[in-house]
Scaffold this motif. Structure first.
Motif, PDB file in Angstrom:
ATOM      1  N   GLN A   1       0.860  -1.178   0.000  1.00 56.10           N
ATOM      2  CA  GLN A   1       0.000   0.000   0.000  1.00 56.10           C
ATOM      3  C   GLN A   1       0.895   1.226   0.000  1.00 56.10           C
ATOM      4  OE1 GLN A   1      -3.645   0.114   0.408  1.00 56.10           O
ATOM      5  NE2 GLN A   1      -3.264  -1.933  -0.394  1.00 56.10           N
ATOM      6  N   THR A   2       0.423   2.286  -0.590  1.00 56.06           N
ATOM      7  CA  THR A   2       1.204   3.519  -0.595  1.00 56.06           C
ATOM      8  C   THR A   2       0.342   4.662  -0.092  1.00 56.06           C
ATOM      9  OG1 THR A   2       0.585   4.027  -2.879  1.00 56.06           O
ATOM     10  CG2 THR A   2       2.632   2.805  -2.554  1.00 56.06           C
ATOM     11  N   VAL A   3       0.984   5.713   0.290  1.00 53.93           N
ATOM     12  CA  VAL A   3       0.272   6.895   0.754  1.00 53.93           C
ATOM     13  C   VAL A   3       0.967   8.129   0.171  1.00 53.93           C
ATOM     14  CG1 VAL A   3       1.595   7.019   2.901  1.00 53.93           C
ATOM     15  CG2 VAL A   3      -0.637   8.108   2.775  1.00 53.93           C
ATOM     16  N   ASP A   4       0.167   9.058  -0.311  1.00 54.61           N
ATOM     17  CA  ASP A   4       0.707  10.314  -0.840  1.00 54.61           C
ATOM     18  C   ASP A   4       0.596  11.374   0.248  1.00 54.61           C
ATOM     19  OD1 ASP A   4       1.195   9.243  -3.373  1.00 54.61           O
ATOM     20  OD2 ASP A   4      -0.862   9.646  -4.008  1.00 54.61           O
ATOM     21  N   LEU A   5       1.713  11.988   0.561  1.00 54.11           N
ATOM     22  CA  LEU A   5       1.753  13.024   1.584  1.00 54.11           C
ATOM     23  C   LEU A   5       2.286  14.309   0.981  1.00 54.11           C
ATOM     24  CD1 LEU A   5       3.457  10.993   4.464  1.00 54.11           C
ATOM     25  CD2 LEU A   5       1.016  11.447   4.191  1.00 54.11           C
ATOM     26  N   SER A   6       1.842  15.422   1.541  1.00 51.30           N
ATOM     27  CA  SER A   6       2.453  16.690   1.145  1.00 51.30           C
ATOM     28  C   SER A   6       3.892  16.674   1.649  1.00 51.30           C
ATOM     29  CB  SER A   6       1.688  17.863   1.761  1.00 51.30           C
ATOM     30  OG  SER A   6       1.884  17.879   3.168  1.00 51.30           O
ATOM     31  N   GLU A   7       4.694  17.543   1.087  1.00 52.31           N
ATOM     32  CA  GLU A   7       6.093  17.602   1.528  1.00 52.31           C
ATOM     33  C   GLU A   7       6.178  17.938   3.020  1.00 52.31           C
ATOM     34  OE1 GLU A   7      10.225  19.928   0.421  1.00 52.31           O
ATOM     35  OE2 GLU A   7       8.618  19.856  -1.064  1.00 52.31           O
ATOM     36  N   GLN A   8       5.305  18.829   3.473  1.00 47.72           N
ATOM     37  CA  GLN A   8       5.298  19.209   4.887  1.00 47.72           C
ATOM     38  C   GLN A   8       4.929  18.028   5.773  1.00 47.72           C
ATOM     39  OE1 GLN A   8       6.396  21.984   6.310  1.00 47.72           O
ATOM     40  NE2 GLN A   8       5.963  21.075   8.290  1.00 47.72           N
ATOM     41  N   ARG A   9       3.882  17.281   5.400  1.00 48.61           N
ATOM     42  CA  ARG A   9       3.483  16.111   6.190  1.00 48.61           C
ATOM     43  C   ARG A   9       4.579  15.049   6.198  1.00 48.61           C
ATOM     44  NH1 ARG A   9       0.213  17.379   9.855  1.00 48.61           N
ATOM     45  NH2 ARG A   9      -1.916  17.696   9.275  1.00 48.61           N
ATOM     46  N   HIS A  10       5.246  14.893   5.072  1.00 48.98           N
ATOM     47  CA  HIS A  10       6.349  13.931   4.983  1.00 48.98           C
ATOM     48  C   HIS A  10       7.455  14.293   5.978  1.00 48.98           C
ATOM     49  CE1 HIS A  10       9.328  11.238   3.283  1.00 48.98           C
ATOM     50  NE2 HIS A  10      10.152  12.269   3.165  1.00 48.98           N
ATOM     51  N   LYS A  11       7.795  15.573   6.042  1.00 49.45           N
ATOM     52  CA  LYS A  11       8.825  16.029   6.980  1.00 49.45           C
ATOM     53  C   LYS A  11       8.382  15.828   8.423  1.00 49.45           C
ATOM     54  CE  LYS A  11      10.907  19.442   3.925  1.00 49.45           C
ATOM     55  NZ  LYS A  11      11.089  20.874   3.631  1.00 49.45           N
ATOM     56  N   GLU A  12       7.114  16.126   8.703  1.00 49.79           N
ATOM     57  CA  GLU A  12       6.591  15.942  10.052  1.00 49.79           C
ATOM     58  C   GLU A  12       6.614  14.468  10.457  1.00 49.79           C
ATOM     59  OE1 GLU A  12       3.523  19.755   9.902  1.00 49.79           O
ATOM     60  OE2 GLU A  12       2.743  17.724   9.635  1.00 49.79           O
ATOM     61  N   LEU A  13       6.238  13.599   9.532  1.00 47.88           N
ATOM     62  CA  LEU A  13       6.264  12.166   9.822  1.00 47.88           C
ATOM     63  C   LEU A  13       7.695  11.687  10.045  1.00 47.88           C
ATOM     64  CD1 LEU A  13       4.859   9.438  10.132  1.00 47.88           C
ATOM     65  CD2 LEU A  13       4.982   9.189   7.633  1.00 47.88           C
ATOM     66  N   ALA A  14       8.624  12.174   9.239  1.00 45.70           N
ATOM     67  CA  ALA A  14      10.028  11.783   9.398  1.00 45.70           C
ATOM     68  C   ALA A  14      10.542  12.210  10.775  1.00 45.70           C
ATOM     69  CB  ALA A  14      10.881  12.388   8.286  1.00 45.70           C
ATOM     70  N   ALA A  15      10.185  13.424  11.200  1.00 44.81           N
ATOM     71  CA  ALA A  15      10.610  13.898  12.525  1.00 44.81           C
ATOM     72  C   ALA A  15       9.990  13.044  13.626  1.00 44.81           C
ATOM     73  CB  ALA A  15      10.217  15.365  12.696  1.00 44.81           C
ATOM     74  N   TRP A  16       8.699  12.705  13.478  1.00 46.54           N
ATOM     75  CA  TRP A  16       8.031  11.876  14.471  1.00 46.54           C
ATOM     76  C   TRP A  16       8.657  10.479  14.531  1.00 46.54           C
ATOM     77  CZ3 TRP A  16       5.396   7.282  14.637  1.00 46.54           C
ATOM     78  CH2 TRP A  16       4.661   7.037  15.799  1.00 46.54           C
ATOM     79  N   ARG A  17       8.999   9.949  13.383  1.00 43.95           N
ATOM     80  CA  ARG A  17       9.652   8.636  13.347  1.00 43.95           C
ATOM     81  C   ARG A  17      10.993   8.680  14.069  1.00 43.95           C
ATOM     82  NH1 ARG A  17      10.066   8.456   7.596  1.00 43.95           N
ATOM     83  NH2 ARG A  17      11.901   7.252   8.050  1.00 43.95           N
ATOM     84  N   MET A  18      11.772   9.747  13.855  1.00 40.96           N
ATOM     85  CA  MET A  18      13.074   9.863  14.540  1.00 40.96           C
ATOM     86  C   MET A  18      12.891   9.978  16.048  1.00 40.96           C
ATOM     87  SD  MET A  18      15.641  12.056  12.081  1.00 40.96           S
ATOM     88  CE  MET A  18      14.617  13.491  11.911  1.00 40.96           C
TER      89      MET A  18
END
Length: 117
Positions: free
Chosen positions: A45-62
């Motif tokens: 499955q894939t999900v399309d995120l805005s660039e901002q949401r992608h950055k927020e998710l990356a920070a949350w993952r870290m």
């Protein structure tokens, strides 16, 4: 000069193995149809995120990786855990459903505004 029919015959002749009859098209199984489905088979499955949401998710993952004491937490880990939470916890499922409803309503309002301009 060859026409389309000649090209089809030529292509079909290349596909015939020695000893095979070229009386008609061979039945090839449709790869989309499986005789028996494997319940453990993974489905991507894939999900399309805005660039901002992608950055927020990356920070949350870290942050989550640090909190768990692991090297990294992947998007796959996050999405799998989210799906499991939705399917196992009715409260989480209701919350996600309400969020989706809110987002869909917002999208519709934005569409109407854009259309009326």
């Amino acid at each position: 000069m060859s026409n389309a029919r000649d090209r089809v015959r030529s292509l079909r002749a290349r596909d015939v193995k020695p000893g095979e009859d070229d009386s008609g098209p061979a039945e090839t199984p449709d790869p989309k149809i499986r005789e028996r489905s494997d319940p453990n088979r993974r489905v991507r499955q894939t999900v399309d995120l805005s660039e901002q949401r992608h950055k927020e998710l990356a920070a949350w993952r870290m942050e989550t990786a640090l909190a768990l004491g692991v090297t990294r937490v992947t998007t796959q880990d996050v999405l799998a855990a989210a799906v499991n939470a939705i399917l196992r916890d009715p409260t989480v499922a209701r919350h996600v459903r309400a969020q989706i409803e809110t987002e869909k309503e917002q999208e519709e309002l934005e569409r109407r505004r854009a259309k009326s301009r």
